[in-house]
Design a protein around this motif. Sequence first.
Motif, PDB file in Angstrom:
ATOM      1  N   GLU A 142     -38.025  42.765  -3.192  1.00  0.00           N
ATOM      2  CA  GLU A 142     -37.520  43.315  -1.943  1.00  0.00           C
ATOM      3  C   GLU A 142     -36.239  42.617  -1.490  1.00  0.00           C
ATOM      4  OE1 GLU A 142     -40.573  43.113   0.932  1.00  0.00           O
ATOM      5  OE2 GLU A 142     -41.903  44.520  -0.096  1.00  0.00           O
ATOM      6  N   GLN A 180     -47.217  61.008  -3.496  1.00  0.00           N
ATOM      7  CA  GLN A 180     -46.686  59.651  -3.626  1.00  0.00           C
ATOM      8  C   GLN A 180     -46.300  59.400  -5.084  1.00  0.00           C
ATOM      9  OE1 GLN A 180     -49.545  56.876  -2.092  1.00  0.00           O
ATOM     10  NE2 GLN A 180     -49.270  57.524   0.035  1.00  0.00           N
ATOM     11  N   VAL A 181     -45.030  59.126  -5.293  1.00  0.00           N
ATOM     12  CA  VAL A 181     -44.498  58.826  -6.625  1.00  0.00           C
ATOM     13  C   VAL A 181     -43.759  57.499  -6.519  1.00  0.00           C
ATOM     14  CG1 VAL A 181     -43.010  59.569  -8.502  1.00  0.00           C
ATOM     15  CG2 VAL A 181     -44.294  61.266  -7.184  1.00  0.00           C
ATOM     16  N   GLY A 182     -44.181  56.499  -7.269  1.00  0.00           N
ATOM     17  CA  GLY A 182     -43.603  55.163  -7.172  1.00  0.00           C
ATOM     18  C   GLY A 182     -42.760  54.807  -8.380  1.00  0.00           C
ATOM     19  N   LYS A 183     -41.938  53.793  -8.179  1.00  0.00           N
ATOM     20  CA  LYS A 183     -41.094  53.248  -9.245  1.00  0.00           C
ATOM     21  C   LYS A 183     -41.042  51.745  -9.045  1.00  0.00           C
ATOM     22  CE  LYS A 183     -38.006  53.509 -12.616  1.00  0.00           C
ATOM     23  NZ  LYS A 183     -38.258  54.075 -13.946  1.00  0.00           N
ATOM     24  N   ILE A 184     -41.353  50.984 -10.079  1.00  0.00           N
ATOM     25  CA  ILE A 184     -41.388  49.537  -9.968  1.00  0.00           C
ATOM     26  C   ILE A 184     -39.968  48.980  -9.887  1.00  0.00           C
ATOM     27  CG2 ILE A 184     -41.458  49.232 -12.484  1.00  0.00           C
ATOM     28  CD1 ILE A 184     -43.189  46.758 -11.987  1.00  0.00           C
ATOM     29  N   GLU A 206     -47.126  66.283  -6.106  1.00  0.00           N
ATOM     30  CA  GLU A 206     -47.521  64.897  -5.909  1.00  0.00           C
ATOM     31  C   GLU A 206     -46.973  64.378  -4.575  1.00  0.00           C
ATOM     32  OE1 GLU A 206     -49.422  62.871  -7.567  1.00  0.00           O
ATOM     33  OE2 GLU A 206     -49.922  64.268  -9.189  1.00  0.00           O
ATOM     34  N   PRO A 243     -33.619  52.189  -8.197  1.00  0.00           N
ATOM     35  CA  PRO A 243     -34.497  52.962  -9.090  1.00  0.00           C
ATOM     36  C   PRO A 243     -33.862  54.278  -9.508  1.00  0.00           C
ATOM     37  CG  PRO A 243     -35.686  52.171  -7.151  1.00  0.00           C
ATOM     38  CD  PRO A 243     -34.231  51.927  -6.900  1.00  0.00           C
TER      39      PRO A 243
END
Length: 321
Positions: free
Chosen positions: A26, A18-22, A16, A7
């Motif tokens: 896995e 929690q910051v997510g990235k698709i 923030e 990512p």
Amino acid sequence: MSTVQKPQKVYAQKGEKQVGKIVSGEKKETTTALVCINAAGNYIPPMLIFKRVHMNNQLMKAAPPDALAGTSRTGWIIAELFTKWMGHFIKHSGASQNNKVLLILNNHESHLSIETYKLCRQNGVIMVSLPPHTSHSLQPLDVTVFSSLKVAYNEECDRFMRLHPGPRITQYEIGGLFNAAYCRVATMSKATNGFHTTGILPFNPHRFTEEDFVPVNAVMSFLESSEDENEAEVQDIDDRPSASTIQASQEKREFDPDIPGTSGSMSAFEFIRSIVDDVVDAALSKSSEESNDLEVSVIEVASFPKVLPRSKSLRKRDWAI
């Protein structure tokens, strides 16, 4: 390359938690790209090696033109695939006995095979292998191409995940993603700068300075000090009583009536302690001119007891109803 991209940076508001990235998934599958360039800025069509047993033509869908495909159980290059790529290289480079070509390689074990050697000798290909652990400074592809290619490939994977939410990246999408990244990075300037930066062409013997060899000198000094310590340890071991001395002491006691199990009444602890005393006396008499301090333990004389074999019986589990 992998089916699970690395990512990129994610921009979010300050504070923030929690910051997510698709990402694609896995469990990743490795795919190797074999790339070749020359000092004039030309590129040999790459070779893609997929992690599978049987080849499927759909894997090369949207791949670079004239690209070669191969498969291996690990996804890495092997000797058979490199021999196959060598024929691909000879075809596109025009190498022959009248037009010899110099091929600079990294120090990988797949490059060493009798079939590859015969093929190169018949077609005028001269292979030169770089020293180990120097490709980051001497290989043009590592210096100017591969780092940019990895970044471009991860960006293409991120774009694919944004445009196609839901499905993950499989081996059938790698050809098209790699082609998009390869066309962005494979420029003439990067190829020529790679040879210029490494000092290969134009030849620059002063490309590396004394500062570049400081880590090597530090490692060599450490190895030399380690060798001196090993020599000192070997000398200490030589000064210890030999096995023949200990064996002679033990043979002498085989007929001693005071040994446990015979007519004597000496205990096992006293028997071992007497052996240790004899060993110490022998060592002191041998090294009296050098040193009078010597430590000998029972562990150095008697061997460790053998561990009993592990039981193969499986304990039955108590299943809850």
